[in-house]
Design a protein around this motif. Structure first.
Motif, PDB file in Angstrom:
ATOM      1  N   ALA A  88       0.832  -1.207   0.000  1.00 33.85           N
ATOM      2  CA  ALA A  88       0.000   0.000   0.000  1.00 33.85           C
ATOM      3  C   ALA A  88       0.865   1.254   0.000  1.00 33.85           C
ATOM      4  O   ALA A  88       1.803   1.368   0.788  1.00 33.85           O
ATOM      5  CB  ALA A  88      -0.905   0.009   1.225  1.00 33.85           C
ATOM      6  N   PRO A  89       0.555   2.197  -0.873  1.00 39.61           N
ATOM      7  CA  PRO A  89       1.252   3.483  -0.835  1.00 39.61           C
ATOM      8  C   PRO A  89       0.719   4.314   0.327  1.00 39.61           C
ATOM      9  O   PRO A  89      -0.350   4.019   0.855  1.00 39.61           O
ATOM     10  CB  PRO A  89       0.892   4.116  -2.183  1.00 39.61           C
ATOM     11  CG  PRO A  89      -0.432   3.535  -2.524  1.00 39.61           C
ATOM     12  CD  PRO A  89      -0.415   2.140  -1.965  1.00 39.61           C
ATOM     13  N   PRO A  90       1.424   5.362   0.707  1.00 39.08           N
ATOM     14  CA  PRO A  90       0.910   6.194   1.802  1.00 39.08           C
ATOM     15  C   PRO A  90      -0.344   6.946   1.372  1.00 39.08           C
ATOM     16  O   PRO A  90      -0.530   7.252   0.195  1.00 39.08           O
ATOM     17  CB  PRO A  90       2.066   7.164   2.083  1.00 39.08           C
ATOM     18  CG  PRO A  90       2.857   7.194   0.834  1.00 39.08           C
ATOM     19  CD  PRO A  90       2.715   5.831   0.218  1.00 39.08           C
ATOM     20  N   SER A  91      -1.187   7.246   2.337  1.00 38.85           N
ATOM     21  CA  SER A  91      -2.393   8.019   2.067  1.00 38.85           C
ATOM     22  C   SER A  91      -2.011   9.470   1.810  1.00 38.85           C
ATOM     23  O   SER A  91      -1.137  10.031   2.489  1.00 38.85           O
ATOM     24  CB  SER A  91      -3.324   7.943   3.279  1.00 38.85           C
ATOM     25  OG  SER A  91      -4.389   8.851   3.128  1.00 38.85           O
ATOM     26  N   TYR A  92      -2.673  10.083   0.838  1.00 39.45           N
ATOM     27  CA  TYR A  92      -2.447  11.512   0.583  1.00 39.45           C
ATOM     28  C   TYR A  92      -2.989  12.364   1.722  1.00 39.45           C
ATOM     29  O   TYR A  92      -2.715  13.554   1.790  1.00 39.45           O
ATOM     30  CB  TYR A  92      -3.144  11.942  -0.716  1.00 39.45           C
ATOM     31  CG  TYR A  92      -2.516  11.392  -1.958  1.00 39.45           C
ATOM     32  CD1 TYR A  92      -1.144  11.428  -2.157  1.00 39.45           C
ATOM     33  CD2 TYR A  92      -3.303  10.841  -2.955  1.00 39.45           C
ATOM     34  CE1 TYR A  92      -0.576  10.924  -3.305  1.00 39.45           C
ATOM     35  CE2 TYR A  92      -2.747  10.343  -4.119  1.00 39.45           C
ATOM     36  CZ  TYR A  92      -1.382  10.384  -4.280  1.00 39.45           C
ATOM     37  OH  TYR A  92      -0.829   9.898  -5.422  1.00 39.45           O
ATOM     38  N   HIS A  93      -3.747  11.744   2.619  1.00 39.77           N
ATOM     39  CA  HIS A  93      -4.384  12.483   3.695  1.00 39.77           C
ATOM     40  C   HIS A  93      -3.590  12.416   4.988  1.00 39.77           C
ATOM     41  O   HIS A  93      -4.052  12.903   6.020  1.00 39.77           O
ATOM     42  CB  HIS A  93      -5.813  11.972   3.879  1.00 39.77           C
ATOM     43  CG  HIS A  93      -6.575  11.984   2.585  1.00 39.77           C
ATOM     44  ND1 HIS A  93      -6.953  13.146   1.966  1.00 39.77           N
ATOM     45  CD2 HIS A  93      -6.969  10.976   1.764  1.00 39.77           C
ATOM     46  CE1 HIS A  93      -7.573  12.862   0.830  1.00 39.77           C
ATOM     47  NE2 HIS A  93      -7.592  11.549   0.682  1.00 39.77           N
ATOM     48  N   SER A  94      -2.388  11.858   4.941  1.00 40.85           N
ATOM     49  CA  SER A  94      -1.513  11.872   6.115  1.00 40.85           C
ATOM     50  C   SER A  94      -0.982  13.291   6.315  1.00 40.85           C
ATOM     51  O   SER A  94      -0.918  14.091   5.376  1.00 40.85           O
ATOM     52  CB  SER A  94      -0.350  10.889   5.929  1.00 40.85           C
ATOM     53  OG  SER A  94       0.515  11.353   4.917  1.00 40.85           O
ATOM     54  N   ASP A  95      -0.614  13.611   7.537  1.00 41.19           N
ATOM     55  CA  ASP A  95      -0.116  14.958   7.834  1.00 41.19           C
ATOM     56  C   ASP A  95       1.112  15.295   6.998  1.00 41.19           C
ATOM     57  O   ASP A  95       1.264  16.417   6.527  1.00 41.19           O
ATOM     58  CB  ASP A  95       0.221  15.087   9.327  1.00 41.19           C
ATOM     59  CG  ASP A  95      -1.031  15.063  10.191  1.00 41.19           C
ATOM     60  OD1 ASP A  95      -2.120  15.373   9.651  1.00 41.19           O
ATOM     61  OD2 ASP A  95      -0.922  14.731  11.386  1.00 41.19           O
ATOM     62  N   ARG A  96       1.986  14.320   6.811  1.00 36.07           N
ATOM     63  CA  ARG A  96       3.220  14.557   6.051  1.00 36.07           C
ATOM     64  C   ARG A  96       2.913  14.973   4.609  1.00 36.07           C
ATOM     65  O   ARG A  96       3.471  15.941   4.095  1.00 36.07           O
ATOM     66  CB  ARG A  96       4.096  13.298   6.059  1.00 36.07           C
ATOM     67  CG  ARG A  96       5.375  13.429   5.254  1.00 36.07           C
ATOM     68  CD  ARG A  96       6.190  12.139   5.291  1.00 36.07           C
ATOM     69  NE  ARG A  96       5.577  11.051   4.570  1.00 36.07           N
ATOM     70  CZ  ARG A  96       5.715  10.820   3.258  1.00 36.07           C
ATOM     71  NH1 ARG A  96       6.440  11.637   2.511  1.00 36.07           N
ATOM     72  NH2 ARG A  96       5.144   9.789   2.686  1.00 36.07           N
ATOM     73  N   LEU A  97       2.005  14.259   3.955  1.00 32.76           N
ATOM     74  CA  LEU A  97       1.701  14.574   2.561  1.00 32.76           C
ATOM     75  C   LEU A  97       0.766  15.771   2.417  1.00 32.76           C
ATOM     76  O   LEU A  97       0.790  16.449   1.401  1.00 32.76           O
ATOM     77  CB  LEU A  97       1.140  13.354   1.839  1.00 32.76           C
ATOM     78  CG  LEU A  97       2.172  12.240   1.614  1.00 32.76           C
ATOM     79  CD1 LEU A  97       1.535  11.072   0.887  1.00 32.76           C
ATOM     80  CD2 LEU A  97       3.368  12.746   0.837  1.00 32.76           C
ATOM     81  N   ARG A  98      -0.030  16.045   3.430  1.00 32.49           N
ATOM     82  CA  ARG A  98      -0.847  17.266   3.370  1.00 32.49           C
ATOM     83  C   ARG A  98       0.047  18.502   3.492  1.00 32.49           C
ATOM     84  O   ARG A  98      -0.267  19.555   2.943  1.00 32.49           O
ATOM     85  CB  ARG A  98      -1.912  17.262   4.470  1.00 32.49           C
ATOM     86  CG  ARG A  98      -3.049  16.300   4.158  1.00 32.49           C
ATOM     87  CD  ARG A  98      -4.121  16.266   5.226  1.00 32.49           C
ATOM     88  NE  ARG A  98      -4.649  17.560   5.617  1.00 32.49           N
ATOM     89  CZ  ARG A  98      -5.517  18.288   4.926  1.00 32.49           C
ATOM     90  NH1 ARG A  98      -5.952  17.840   3.763  1.00 32.49           N
ATOM     91  NH2 ARG A  98      -5.960  19.437   5.371  1.00 32.49           N
ATOM     92  N   ALA A  99       1.176  18.361   4.183  1.00 31.07           N
ATOM     93  CA  ALA A  99       2.108  19.486   4.341  1.00 31.07           C
ATOM     94  C   ALA A  99       3.069  19.625   3.158  1.00 31.07           C
ATOM     95  O   ALA A  99       3.692  20.674   2.989  1.00 31.07           O
ATOM     96  CB  ALA A  99       2.910  19.314   5.641  1.00 31.07           C
ATOM     97  N   ALA A 100       3.178  18.581   2.352  1.00 32.97           N
ATOM     98  CA  ALA A 100       4.104  18.615   1.205  1.00 32.97           C
ATOM     99  C   ALA A 100       3.589  19.585   0.145  1.00 32.97           C
ATOM    100  O   ALA A 100       2.379  19.755  -0.023  1.00 32.97           O
ATOM    101  CB  ALA A 100       4.248  17.215   0.613  1.00 32.97           C
ATOM    102  N   ASP A 101       4.515  20.207  -0.578  1.00 33.73           N
ATOM    103  CA  ASP A 101       4.099  21.131  -1.639  1.00 33.73           C
ATOM    104  C   ASP A 101       3.828  20.352  -2.933  1.00 33.73           C
ATOM    105  O   ASP A 101       4.140  19.168  -3.042  1.00 33.73           O
ATOM    106  CB  ASP A 101       5.139  22.226  -1.851  1.00 33.73           C
ATOM    107  CG  ASP A 101       6.506  21.698  -2.244  1.00 33.73           C
ATOM    108  OD1 ASP A 101       6.693  20.463  -2.244  1.00 33.73           O
ATOM    109  OD2 ASP A 101       7.384  22.516  -2.563  1.00 33.73           O
ATOM    110  N   ALA A 102       3.241  21.040  -3.901  1.00 30.83           N
ATOM    111  CA  ALA A 102       2.890  20.399  -5.172  1.00 30.83           C
ATOM    112  C   ALA A 102       4.131  19.897  -5.901  1.00 30.83           C
ATOM    113  O   ALA A 102       4.074  18.895  -6.615  1.00 30.83           O
ATOM    114  CB  ALA A 102       2.110  21.376  -6.052  1.00 30.83           C
ATOM    115  N   GLN A 103       5.262  20.571  -5.717  1.00 33.18           N
ATOM    116  CA  GLN A 103       6.510  20.136  -6.351  1.00 33.18           C
ATOM    117  C   GLN A 103       6.891  18.729  -5.897  1.00 33.18           C
ATOM    118  O   GLN A 103       7.419  17.944  -6.677  1.00 33.18           O
ATOM    119  CB  GLN A 103       7.633  21.123  -6.024  1.00 33.18           C
ATOM    120  CG  GLN A 103       8.943  20.816  -6.708  1.00 33.18           C
ATOM    121  CD  GLN A 103       8.909  21.084  -8.202  1.00 33.18           C
ATOM    122  OE1 GLN A 103       8.486  22.152  -8.621  1.00 33.18           O
ATOM    123  NE2 GLN A 103       9.348  20.145  -9.004  1.00 33.18           N
TER     124      GLN A 103
END
Length: 175
Positions: free
Chosen positions: A106-121
Motif C-alpha cells: 500500500a502506498p501512503p495516504s495523501y491524507h496523512s499529515d506529512r503529505l498534506r504538508a508537502a508542496d505540489a513540487q
C-alpha cells in the motif's frame, strides 16, 4: 548491330554492380565492443559536455513552472489520476486501490499529515522520478499532466478535510 549494342549495355550494367558491396555488407561495431577508431578504445562514446537533447530545454522549463490552476487543469488532473494513480492510491487517495487489494504494498495516504504538508513540487517530483516501489512515470505522463495530477491531489486532499461550516451551500445538500 543492335544486338551487339544491347549486349554491351547489359554487360556494362552487370559489371557496374559487381565491385562495391559496402551498401550491403557494412562493417559495424557491436554495443560496448572494442573500437580502435576512438582513443578510449570503446565503441560507446560519452556525449560531449554541454549537449542537450532536442526539446529538453522546453521540457525542463515546463517542469520548473507549474501552470495556473483552473477547472480545465483540475479536470485533466482527475482524468490522468484515475488512469495512472488510482490503481494503487485509490479514487479517494487513501492508498486502497485495486492493486493494493490484490496484495501489492500500500502506498501512503495523501491524507496523512506529512503529505498534506508537502508542496505540489513534491508530488510532481515523485511522479517524475518514482519513490519507494513506485516507478517513474516521466516517460508515461507528460509534464503538464504531471502538474495537473499534482493539482488534483491537492483538491482531493482539501475535499476530504473540508469543514461544512466553510462551505455553507453544502449544508442544504446534506441529509
Amino acid at each position: 548491330m543492335k544486338a551487339r549494342l544491347l549486349s554491351s549495355l547489359i554487360l556494362c550494367g552487370a559489371l557496374a554492380g559487381c565491385g562495391d558491396h559496402s551498401m550491403f555488407r557494412q562493417n559495424r561495431y557491436g554495443t560496448f565492443s572494442k573500437a580502435a577508431l576512438f582513443k578510449n578504445g570503446s565503441e560507446a562514446q560519452p556525449l560531449p559536455v554541454g549537449v542537450v537533447a532536442q526539446g529538453d530545454l522546453a521540457r525542463a522549463e515546463a517542469a520548473g513552472k507549474p501552470p495556473p490552476v483552473d477547472m480545465a487543469l483540475l479536470s485533466r488532473g482527475r482524468e490522468r489520476y484515475d488512469i495512472y494513480c488510482s490503481p494503487c492510491h485509490g479514487y479517494s487517495g487513501r492508498g486502497d486501490g485495486m492493486i493494493v487489494q490484490r496484495g501489492f504494498p500500500a502506498p501512503p495516504s495523501y491524507h496523512s499529515d506529512r503529505l498534506r504538508a508537502a508542496d505540489a513540487q513534491h508530488f510532481f517530483d515523485v511522479i517524475t522520478n518514482g519513490y519507494g516501489v513506485m516507478y517513474s512515470y516521466a516517460a508515461r505522463v507528460d509534464v503538464r499532466d504531471r502538474w495537473a495530477i499534482a493539482a488534483y491531489i491537492r483538491a482531493l486532499q482539501q475535499s476530504q478535510h473540508v469543514d461544512v461550516a466553510d462551505v455553507p451551500e453544502l449544508r442544504s445538500k446534506l441529509p
